[in-house]
Design a protein around this motif. Structure first.
Motif, PDB file in Angstrom:
ATOM      1  N   MET A   1      27.786 -30.745 -15.026  1.00  0.00           N
ATOM      2  CA  MET A   1      27.085 -29.510 -14.755  1.00  0.00           C
ATOM      3  C   MET A   1      25.686 -29.592 -15.353  1.00  0.00           C
ATOM      4  N   ARG A   2      24.718 -29.226 -14.574  1.00  0.00           N
ATOM      5  CA  ARG A   2      23.330 -29.231 -14.978  1.00  0.00           C
ATOM      6  C   ARG A   2      23.003 -27.955 -15.749  1.00  0.00           C
ATOM      7  N   ASN A   3      22.121 -28.051 -16.743  1.00  0.00           N
ATOM      8  CA  ASN A   3      21.684 -26.848 -17.461  1.00  0.00           C
ATOM      9  C   ASN A   3      20.892 -25.967 -16.509  1.00  0.00           C
ATOM     10  N   LEU A   4      21.291 -24.717 -16.411  1.00  0.00           N
ATOM     11  CA  LEU A   4      20.653 -23.799 -15.478  1.00  0.00           C
ATOM     12  C   LEU A   4      19.511 -23.013 -16.099  1.00  0.00           C
ATOM     13  N   TRP A   5      19.573 -22.788 -17.393  1.00  0.00           N
ATOM     14  CA  TRP A   5      18.556 -21.956 -18.011  1.00  0.00           C
ATOM     15  C   TRP A   5      18.372 -22.318 -19.474  1.00  0.00           C
ATOM     16  N   GLY A   6      17.271 -21.818 -20.008  1.00  0.00           N
ATOM     17  CA  GLY A   6      16.936 -22.033 -21.410  1.00  0.00           C
ATOM     18  C   GLY A   6      17.109 -20.757 -22.208  1.00  0.00           C
ATOM     19  N   ARG A   7      16.174 -20.528 -23.103  1.00  0.00           N
ATOM     20  CA  ARG A   7      16.266 -19.404 -24.044  1.00  0.00           C
ATOM     21  C   ARG A   7      16.261 -18.042 -23.349  1.00  0.00           C
ATOM     22  N   ARG A   8      15.329 -17.814 -22.455  1.00  0.00           N
ATOM     23  CA  ARG A   8      15.230 -16.509 -21.791  1.00  0.00           C
ATOM     24  C   ARG A   8      16.458 -16.262 -20.911  1.00  0.00           C
ATOM     25  N   GLY A   9      16.871 -17.252 -20.162  1.00  0.00           N
ATOM     26  CA  GLY A   9      18.034 -17.087 -19.285  1.00  0.00           C
ATOM     27  C   GLY A   9      19.306 -16.813 -20.061  1.00  0.00           C
ATOM     28  N   HIS A  10      19.480 -17.523 -21.164  1.00  0.00           N
ATOM     29  CA  HIS A  10      20.684 -17.297 -21.969  1.00  0.00           C
ATOM     30  C   HIS A  10      20.656 -15.909 -22.589  1.00  0.00           C
ATOM     31  N   ALA A  11      19.500 -15.498 -23.089  1.00  0.00           N
ATOM     32  CA  ALA A  11      19.388 -14.158 -23.679  1.00  0.00           C
ATOM     33  C   ALA A  11      19.676 -13.090 -22.628  1.00  0.00           C
ATOM     34  N   THR A  12      19.180 -13.283 -21.426  1.00  0.00           N
ATOM     35  CA  THR A  12      19.454 -12.331 -20.347  1.00  0.00           C
ATOM     36  C   THR A  12      20.948 -12.248 -20.076  1.00  0.00           C
ATOM     37  N   ALA A  13      21.600 -13.406 -20.016  1.00  0.00           N
ATOM     38  CA  ALA A  13      23.054 -13.427 -19.800  1.00  0.00           C
ATOM     39  C   ALA A  13      23.779 -12.687 -20.918  1.00  0.00           C
ATOM     40  N   ASP A  14      23.349 -12.876 -22.153  1.00  0.00           N
ATOM     41  CA  ASP A  14      23.985 -12.185 -23.278  1.00  0.00           C
ATOM     42  C   ASP A  14      23.771 -10.670 -23.202  1.00  0.00           C
ATOM     43  N   TYR A  15      22.550 -10.256 -22.870  1.00  0.00           N
ATOM     44  CA  TYR A  15      22.280  -8.815 -22.763  1.00  0.00           C
ATOM     45  C   TYR A  15      23.111  -8.175 -21.647  1.00  0.00           C
ATOM     46  N   LEU A  16      23.402  -8.922 -20.599  1.00  0.00           N
ATOM     47  CA  LEU A  16      24.252  -8.401 -19.527  1.00  0.00           C
ATOM     48  C   LEU A  16      25.728  -8.464 -19.901  1.00  0.00           C
ATOM     49  N   THR A  17      26.120  -9.503 -20.609  1.00  0.00           N
ATOM     50  CA  THR A  17      27.522  -9.706 -20.953  1.00  0.00           C
ATOM     51  C   THR A  17      28.059  -8.636 -21.891  1.00  0.00           C
ATOM     52  N   ALA A  18      27.287  -8.266 -22.895  1.00  0.00           N
ATOM     53  CA  ALA A  18      27.791  -7.344 -23.922  1.00  0.00           C
ATOM     54  C   ALA A  18      28.294  -6.019 -23.339  1.00  0.00           C
ATOM     55  N   PRO A  19      27.479  -5.281 -22.598  1.00  0.00           N
ATOM     56  CA  PRO A  19      28.004  -4.020 -22.064  1.00  0.00           C
ATOM     57  C   PRO A  19      29.068  -4.231 -20.993  1.00  0.00           C
ATOM     58  N   LEU A  20      28.907  -5.290 -20.181  1.00  0.00           N
ATOM     59  CA  LEU A  20      29.905  -5.547 -19.140  1.00  0.00           C
ATOM     60  C   LEU A  20      31.259  -5.886 -19.737  1.00  0.00           C
ATOM     61  N   LEU A  21      31.258  -6.619 -20.844  1.00  0.00           N
ATOM     62  CA  LEU A  21      32.512  -6.955 -21.508  1.00  0.00           C
ATOM     63  C   LEU A  21      33.260  -5.689 -21.896  1.00  0.00           C
ATOM     64  N   PHE A  22      32.571  -4.763 -22.515  1.00  0.00           N
ATOM     65  CA  PHE A  22      33.224  -3.543 -22.955  1.00  0.00           C
ATOM     66  C   PHE A  22      33.680  -2.701 -21.757  1.00  0.00           C
ATOM     67  N   LEU A  23      32.823  -2.580 -20.749  1.00  0.00           N
ATOM     68  CA  LEU A  23      33.196  -1.800 -19.567  1.00  0.00           C
ATOM     69  C   LEU A  23      34.379  -2.426 -18.832  1.00  0.00           C
ATOM     70  N   LEU A  24      34.370  -3.741 -18.689  1.00  0.00           N
ATOM     71  CA  LEU A  24      35.477  -4.419 -18.005  1.00  0.00           C
ATOM     72  C   LEU A  24      36.777  -4.318 -18.802  1.00  0.00           C
ATOM     73  N   ALA A  25      36.685  -4.353 -20.114  1.00  0.00           N
ATOM     74  CA  ALA A  25      37.882  -4.211 -20.946  1.00  0.00           C
ATOM     75  C   ALA A  25      38.516  -2.843 -20.725  1.00  0.00           C
ATOM     76  N   ARG A  26      37.690  -1.819 -20.657  1.00  0.00           N
ATOM     77  CA  ARG A  26      38.211  -0.466 -20.401  1.00  0.00           C
ATOM     78  C   ARG A  26      38.756  -0.368 -18.981  1.00  0.00           C
ATOM     79  N   LEU A  44      29.079  -8.103 -31.394  1.00  0.00           N
ATOM     80  CA  LEU A  44      28.641  -9.396 -31.937  1.00  0.00           C
ATOM     81  C   LEU A  44      27.664 -10.094 -30.997  1.00  0.00           C
ATOM     82  N   ILE A  45      27.919  -9.981 -29.699  1.00  0.00           N
ATOM     83  CA  ILE A  45      27.001 -10.587 -28.726  1.00  0.00           C
ATOM     84  C   ILE A  45      25.630  -9.928 -28.829  1.00  0.00           C
ATOM     85  N   LEU A  46      25.614  -8.603 -28.917  1.00  0.00           N
ATOM     86  CA  LEU A  46      24.327  -7.901 -29.057  1.00  0.00           C
ATOM     87  C   LEU A  46      23.628  -8.265 -30.363  1.00  0.00           C
TER      88      LEU A  46
END
Length: 122
Positions: A1-26, A44-46
């Motif tokens: 698998m090729r690296n798709l993103w660097g610092r900004r892309g990973h941070a964006t993924a984390d900012y999206l993951t945190a609230p989605l994780l909680f919403l999906l868990a509920r 912790l992600i935030l």
């Protein structure tokens, strides 16, 4: 698998993951310890993304590679958590955390952890 993103892309993924994780868990109907742990991981992600040296970090004290090491370690915790926190008998919660671990591993793998740090605009 090729690296798709660097610092900004990973941070964006984390900012999206945190609230989605909680919403999906509920949405998945998690309760008790499983829901509590989903909330803890969202927090912790935030905390991690806001303190990591990325263009989207707010405090920028954690080196990006250290963030990557911590994230990979958290995948192991997520895999073991249903048994460690005694909710493995709840099939929905167990599958949720195993899927979350797989997702995090994919995000980790898609990231270029050697991406250079670019100066942030003033």
């Amino acid at each position: 698998m090729r690296n798709l993103w660097g610092r900004r892309g990973h941070a964006t993924a984390d900012y999206l993951t945190a609230p989605l994780l909680f919403l999906l868990a509920r949405r998945a109907g998690l309760r008790g310890p499983a829901l509590t742990w989903a909330g803890r991981f969202a927090g912790l992600i935030l905390l991690a993304v806001t303190t990591t040296r990325t263009p989207l970090g707010l405090v920028r004290v954690v080196p990006f590679r250290l963030h990557g090491h911590a994230e990979l370690a958290s995948v192991g915790v997520q895999l073991a958590l249903p048994w460690l926190a005694h909710f493995a008998g709840d099939r929905r919660a167990r599958r949720f955390f195993l899927a979350f671990a797989a997702y995090n591993l994919l995000i980790w793998r898609a990231t270029d952890w050697e991406a250079p740090e670019r100066p942030c605009p003033a």
